[in-house]
Design a protein around this motif. Structure first.
Motif: not given
Length: 423
Positions: A76-102
């Protein structure tokens, strides 16, 4: 200082005594990257001492990143992120929230550092607007740089870059860099008018690698927090171990409400921006009234290939070997700055994490011919250096070898010797 005094260059660079102008060489046609090296079409190598404008953390041409990017492009090279979602974006968000300060709990994707700041400013301003509370002013630090879009230009230092656009920039209250035991410079009662305070934590990058005290910043942040001023940390340059810790805000007790990320986020492979915020801010946009929606988006928001690059880069950054490389660079920089003290032509040598910086003893600004002279001096020694006026800094990819790092240091010693001979 005249150009002839530093650079002895082939015919591609010409000094014009009549016009006092230096013509830089044509852009170098780079065809390949390998680790800390960039390689041109003739096979000449250049040590990437500024990490390709601070984006490259893990090195050029990393095989694992290339493999993961290729696999994602086939799926999957790209898709609109307004009404859709995908695994790489979800995984990255979860990963960042684990390490971000605060206590950040939400991730908003964009496409570069400037837009991550733009998003943060709009988010902070609309946070108060949605509650019907008239807090519209912005605080920022003097000498900062936050990007080249209009909001980010407004909160940055006014310079040759912003001069044509100043009639269009909004008003900002600027504070000096925090210093130990210096009181907060504004009357605290006035803070009730301010929506947010944006800052580059501990080091201002494009402003000249200006480093300042963590404890002093903490005290000012606590003052702002006491009066509900939202705290925006621009970690676009400082993130991902540039300062020695994962984020510069890891040095602080008072954590930001909003954090801006880009540059090293994907290890220097693809553009991607992130603006993280706390649940309190997110909830201000939850409403059946669509006028409270955060109307901001980008065509390539959360591009899955870029998200996979970021996930892979995070994997590499957190390996034992990369952590050892980061500590090695920090140690070598400290040793280098000690030796630099023998050169009276250099001043204000300083280091934070993997960033070493110092000034050539000469008045200069970003557009001065001295900046071009310094660039060319290093270039003919196989080192790609991008001075900020008369400020020189070394911020390499973490994979740089000891031998390559030594070449950068030796070029600097050669510069010092040349300057002292001409004094």
């Amino acid at each position: 200082m005249p150009a002839q005094s530093l650079v002895e260059r082939d015919a591609k660079v010409i000094w014009h005594p009549d016009t006092q102008m230096l013509t830089e060489p044509a852009p170098i046609p780079v065809v390949r990257g390998e680790g800390a090296l960039l390689i041109d079409e003739q096979g000449q190598t250049y040590i990437d001492a500024n990490a390709s404008w601070w984006v490259n953390t893990i090195g050029h041409g990393h095989p694992l990143v290339a493999e993961k990017i290729a696999a994602q492009a086939r799926q999957l090279e790209h898709c609109i992120f307004a009404c859709l979602t995908h695994e790489p974006a979800v995984q990255l968000a979860e990963r960042l929230l684990q390490v971000l300060p605060g206590t950040c709990s939400r991730i908003f994707y964009s496409d570069d550092g400037s837009t991550s700041v733009e998003v943060a400013l709009k988010m902070a301003i609309q946070y108060w607007h949605n509650q019907g509370i008239p807090r519209t002013k912005i605080l920022a630090l003097e000498g900062g740089y936050h990007g080249d879009t209009f909001g980010s230009m407004s909160v940055g230092a006014k310079s040759v870059f912003t001069a044509p656009f100043e009639p269009y920039l909004f008003e900002v209250t600027y504070l000096p860099l925090p210093e130990a035991e210096k009181p907060f410079p504004l009357d605290e009662a006035s803070l009730q008018q301010y929506a947010a305070f944006i800052f580059e934590p501990l080091i201002q990058g494009a402003g000249g690698m200006r480093m300042y005290d963590a404890a002093a910043l903490d005290a000012w942040l606590q003052t702002c927090r006491k009066h509900d001023v939202l705290l925006i940390a621009d970690e676009v340059m400082t993130g991902f171990y540039r300062t020695g810790k994962m984020f510069a805000c890891d040095y602080l007790q008072c954590k930001p409400d909003i954090i801006c990320l880009s540059k090293g986020l994907t290890g220097g492979t693809l553009p991607l921006g992130v603006t993280a915020c706390t649940e309190k801010i997110y909830e201000a946009f939850l409403s059946r009234d669509k006028r409270k929606t955060f109307f901001h988006g980008h065509s390539y928001t959360a591009n899955p290939i870029a998200c996979v690059a970021a996930l892979t880069s995070l994997d590499i950054l957190q390996t034992t070997s990369t952590q050892h490389q980061i500590r090695r660079i920090m140690t070598r920089h400290q040793e280098f700055l000690q030796k630099l003290q023998a050169y009276s032509c250099f001043r204000n040598a300083r280091c934070l994490g993997t960033i070493a910086a110092f000034e050539v003893l000469s008045e200069s600004n970003y557009t001065s011919p001295l900046r071009d002279e310094l660039y060319l001096f290093y270039l003919e020694r196989g080192v790609l250096m991008r001075p900020l006026g008369n400020t020189l800094y070394i911020m390499p990819p973490y994979c740089i070898t000891d031998a390559q790092l030594q070449r950068v240091y030796e070029a600097t010693y050669a510069l010092g010797d040349k300057l002292l001979q001409k004094a």
